[in-house]
Design a protein around this motif. Structure first.
Motif, PDB file in Angstrom:
ATOM      1  N   ALA A   1       0.845  -1.190   0.000  1.00  0.00           N
ATOM      2  CA  ALA A   1       0.000   0.000   0.000  1.00  0.00           C
ATOM      3  C   ALA A   1       0.879   1.237   0.000  1.00  0.00           C
ATOM      4  CB  ALA A   1      -0.906  -0.002   1.231  1.00  0.00           C
ATOM      5  N   PRO A   2       0.470   2.248  -0.756  1.00  0.00           N
ATOM      6  CA  PRO A   2       1.252   3.498  -0.738  1.00  0.00           C
ATOM      7  C   PRO A   2       1.346   4.064   0.676  1.00  0.00           C
ATOM      8  CG  PRO A   2      -0.385   3.540  -2.500  1.00  0.00           C
ATOM      9  CD  PRO A   2      -0.670   2.327  -1.657  1.00  0.00           C
ATOM     10  N   GLU A   3       2.447   4.689   0.981  1.00  0.00           N
ATOM     11  CA  GLU A   3       2.666   5.295   2.303  1.00  0.00           C
ATOM     12  C   GLU A   3       1.506   6.199   2.679  1.00  0.00           C
ATOM     13  OE1 GLU A   3       4.512   5.891   5.843  1.00  0.00           O
ATOM     14  OE2 GLU A   3       5.283   4.596   4.277  1.00  0.00           O
ATOM     15  N   GLY A   4       1.000   6.020   3.878  1.00  0.00           N
ATOM     16  CA  GLY A   4      -0.062   6.875   4.378  1.00  0.00           C
ATOM     17  C   GLY A   4      -1.470   6.452   3.999  1.00  0.00           C
ATOM     18  N   THR A   5      -1.629   5.291   3.347  1.00  0.00           N
ATOM     19  CA  THR A   5      -2.978   4.870   2.952  1.00  0.00           C
ATOM     20  C   THR A   5      -3.491   3.696   3.780  1.00  0.00           C
ATOM     21  OG1 THR A   5      -2.175   3.355   1.232  1.00  0.00           O
ATOM     22  CG2 THR A   5      -2.663   5.633   0.571  1.00  0.00           C
ATOM     23  N   ILE A   6      -2.669   3.152   4.648  1.00  0.00           N
ATOM     24  CA  ILE A   6      -3.096   2.024   5.468  1.00  0.00           C
ATOM     25  C   ILE A   6      -2.426   2.126   6.837  1.00  0.00           C
ATOM     26  CG2 ILE A   6      -1.293   0.473   4.614  1.00  0.00           C
ATOM     27  CD1 ILE A   6      -3.343  -1.816   4.857  1.00  0.00           C
ATOM     28  N   GLY A   7      -3.198   1.859   7.857  1.00  0.00           N
ATOM     29  CA  GLY A   7      -2.651   1.845   9.209  1.00  0.00           C
ATOM     30  C   GLY A   7      -2.216   3.207   9.704  1.00  0.00           C
ATOM     31  N   ILE A   8      -2.943   4.236   9.325  1.00  0.00           N
ATOM     32  CA  ILE A   8      -2.581   5.594   9.716  1.00  0.00           C
ATOM     33  C   ILE A   8      -2.528   5.725  11.236  1.00  0.00           C
ATOM     34  CG2 ILE A   8      -3.303   8.013   9.623  1.00  0.00           C
ATOM     35  CD1 ILE A   8      -4.518   7.298   6.834  1.00  0.00           C
ATOM     36  N   CYS A   9      -3.425   4.996  11.932  1.00  0.00           N
ATOM     37  CA  CYS A   9      -3.473   5.085  13.398  1.00  0.00           C
ATOM     38  C   CYS A   9      -2.508   4.093  14.055  1.00  0.00           C
ATOM     39  CB  CYS A   9      -4.892   4.829  13.896  1.00  0.00           C
ATOM     40  SG  CYS A   9      -5.448   3.131  13.629  1.00  0.00           S
TER      41      CYS A   9
ATOM     42  N   GLY B   1      -2.588   0.797  13.736  1.00  0.00           N
ATOM     43  CA  GLY B   1      -3.235  -0.462  14.079  1.00  0.00           C
ATOM     44  C   GLY B   1      -4.075  -0.411  15.334  1.00  0.00           C
ATOM     45  N   MET B   2      -4.486   0.789  15.740  1.00  0.00           N
ATOM     46  CA  MET B   2      -5.280   0.945  16.961  1.00  0.00           C
ATOM     47  C   MET B   2      -6.782   0.914  16.692  1.00  0.00           C
ATOM     48  SD  MET B   2      -2.941   1.072  19.211  1.00  0.00           S
ATOM     49  CE  MET B   2      -3.913   1.489  20.636  1.00  0.00           C
ATOM     50  N   ALA B   3      -7.185   0.603  15.463  1.00  0.00           N
ATOM     51  CA  ALA B   3      -8.601   0.539  15.069  1.00  0.00           C
ATOM     52  C   ALA B   3      -9.314   1.862  15.313  1.00  0.00           C
ATOM     53  CB  ALA B   3      -9.313  -0.599  15.779  1.00  0.00           C
ATOM     54  N   MET B   4      -8.661   2.955  14.913  1.00  0.00           N
ATOM     55  CA  MET B   4      -9.244   4.268  15.154  1.00  0.00           C
ATOM     56  C   MET B   4      -9.398   5.113  13.888  1.00  0.00           C
ATOM     57  SD  MET B   4      -7.436   5.230  18.746  1.00  0.00           S
ATOM     58  CE  MET B   4      -8.596   6.524  19.081  1.00  0.00           C
ATOM     59  N   CYS B   5      -8.891   4.658  12.733  1.00  0.00           N
ATOM     60  CA  CYS B   5      -8.935   5.536  11.569  1.00  0.00           C
ATOM     61  C   CYS B   5      -9.715   4.957  10.391  1.00  0.00           C
ATOM     62  CB  CYS B   5      -7.513   5.893  11.124  1.00  0.00           C
ATOM     63  SG  CYS B   5      -6.581   4.500  10.443  1.00  0.00           S
ATOM     64  N   ALA B   6      -9.961   3.664  10.377  1.00  0.00           N
ATOM     65  CA  ALA B   6     -10.692   2.986   9.297  1.00  0.00           C
ATOM     66  C   ALA B   6      -9.973   3.052   7.954  1.00  0.00           C
ATOM     67  CB  ALA B   6     -12.113   3.513   9.187  1.00  0.00           C
ATOM     68  N   SER B   7      -8.650   3.257   7.941  1.00  0.00           N
ATOM     69  CA  SER B   7      -7.922   3.243   6.671  1.00  0.00           C
ATOM     70  C   SER B   7      -7.622   1.817   6.199  1.00  0.00           C
ATOM     71  CB  SER B   7      -6.622   4.053   6.770  1.00  0.00           C
ATOM     72  OG  SER B   7      -5.724   3.447   7.680  1.00  0.00           O
ATOM     73  N   CYS B   8      -7.768   0.848   7.081  1.00  0.00           N
ATOM     74  CA  CYS B   8      -7.545  -0.565   6.735  1.00  0.00           C
ATOM     75  C   CYS B   8      -8.889  -1.241   6.548  1.00  0.00           C
ATOM     76  CB  CYS B   8      -6.783  -1.298   7.837  1.00  0.00           C
ATOM     77  SG  CYS B   8      -5.207  -0.581   8.235  1.00  0.00           S
ATOM     78  N   GLN B   9      -9.308  -1.386   5.327  1.00  0.00           N
ATOM     79  CA  GLN B   9     -10.554  -2.086   5.049  1.00  0.00           C
ATOM     80  C   GLN B   9     -10.244  -3.217   4.096  1.00  0.00           C
ATOM     81  OE1 GLN B   9     -13.714   0.519   3.853  1.00  0.00           O
ATOM     82  NE2 GLN B   9     -13.202   2.033   5.384  1.00  0.00           N
ATOM     83  N   CYS B  10     -10.844  -4.373   4.353  1.00  0.00           N
ATOM     84  CA  CYS B  10     -10.598  -5.510   3.473  1.00  0.00           C
ATOM     85  C   CYS B  10     -11.842  -6.377   3.393  1.00  0.00           C
ATOM     86  CB  CYS B  10      -9.404  -6.326   3.964  1.00  0.00           C
ATOM     87  SG  CYS B  10      -9.692  -7.175   5.518  1.00  0.00           S
ATOM     88  N   TYR B  11     -11.892  -7.157   2.348  1.00  0.00           N
ATOM     89  CA  TYR B  11     -12.927  -8.157   2.156  1.00  0.00           C
ATOM     90  C   TYR B  11     -12.224  -9.500   2.191  1.00  0.00           C
ATOM     91  CZ  TYR B  11     -15.529  -4.125   0.502  1.00  0.00           C
ATOM     92  OH  TYR B  11     -16.130  -2.907   0.417  1.00  0.00           O
ATOM     93  N   VAL B  12     -12.711 -10.404   3.014  1.00  0.00           N
ATOM     94  CA  VAL B  12     -12.083 -11.712   3.156  1.00  0.00           C
ATOM     95  C   VAL B  12     -12.894 -12.729   2.376  1.00  0.00           C
ATOM     96  CG1 VAL B  12     -11.388 -13.512   4.770  1.00  0.00           C
ATOM     97  CG2 VAL B  12     -11.178 -11.108   5.427  1.00  0.00           C
ATOM     98  N   LEU B  13     -12.267 -13.338   1.366  1.00  0.00           N
ATOM     99  CA  LEU B  13     -12.885 -14.398   0.592  1.00  0.00           C
ATOM    100  C   LEU B  13     -12.184 -15.689   0.960  1.00  0.00           C
ATOM    101  CD1 LEU B  13     -12.983 -12.573  -2.871  1.00  0.00           C
ATOM    102  CD2 LEU B  13     -14.771 -12.658  -1.130  1.00  0.00           C
ATOM    103  N   SER B  14     -12.853 -16.508   1.753  1.00  0.00           N
ATOM    104  CA  SER B  14     -12.220 -17.721   2.256  1.00  0.00           C
ATOM    105  C   SER B  14     -13.289 -18.699   2.703  1.00  0.00           C
ATOM    106  CB  SER B  14     -11.306 -17.385   3.439  1.00  0.00           C
ATOM    107  OG  SER B  14     -10.791 -18.554   4.015  1.00  0.00           O
ATOM    108  N   ASP B  15     -12.941 -19.965   2.658  1.00  0.00           N
ATOM    109  CA  ASP B  15     -13.824 -21.005   3.183  1.00  0.00           C
ATOM    110  C   ASP B  15     -13.624 -21.172   4.686  1.00  0.00           C
ATOM    111  OD1 ASP B  15     -14.845 -21.500   0.668  1.00  0.00           O
ATOM    112  OD2 ASP B  15     -13.415 -23.101   0.229  1.00  0.00           O
ATOM    113  N   THR B  16     -12.629 -20.490   5.229  1.00  0.00           N
ATOM    114  CA  THR B  16     -12.341 -20.566   6.656  1.00  0.00           C
ATOM    115  C   THR B  16     -13.384 -19.768   7.426  1.00  0.00           C
ATOM    116  OG1 THR B  16      -9.982 -20.746   6.206  1.00  0.00           O
ATOM    117  CG2 THR B  16     -10.611 -20.106   8.439  1.00  0.00           C
TER     118      THR B  16
END
Length: 78
Positions: free
Chosen positions: A40-48, A50-65
């Motif tokens: 990810a480009p600098e500053g577009t993910i994990g801005i906070c 990893g404290m779950a405060m900025c919502a810059s980390c969004q993902c969709y999980v496609l898995s049978d797990t």
């Protein structure tokens, strides 16, 4: 218990698929895996940090797990 790495396919925001290996013995979350591979480009993910405060980390999980149900704090972030 033996270490097993996890193979993950990550599609970035440009639609490029990256196949990465995530170690299970380092307690890394998905954000940290993406950052360690510099996917990810600098500053577009994990801005906070990893404290779950900025919502810059969004993902969709496609898995049978089966994953646990979304927690209240996760839903509030979305």
């Amino acid at each position: 218990m033996e270490n097993q790495d996890i193979n993950i396919k990550i599609t970035d925001r440009d639609g490029v698929v990256h196949e990465v290996v995530a170690p299970t013995d380092m307690a890394m979350n998905l954000m940290e895996v993406v950052r360690s591979y510099e996917l990810a480009p600098e500053g577009t993910i994990g801005i906070c940090g990893g404290m779950a405060m900025c919502a810059s980390c969004q993902c969709y999980v496609l898995s049978d797990t089966e994953l646990p149900e979304m927690q209240d704090d996760e839903e509030a972030m979305l």
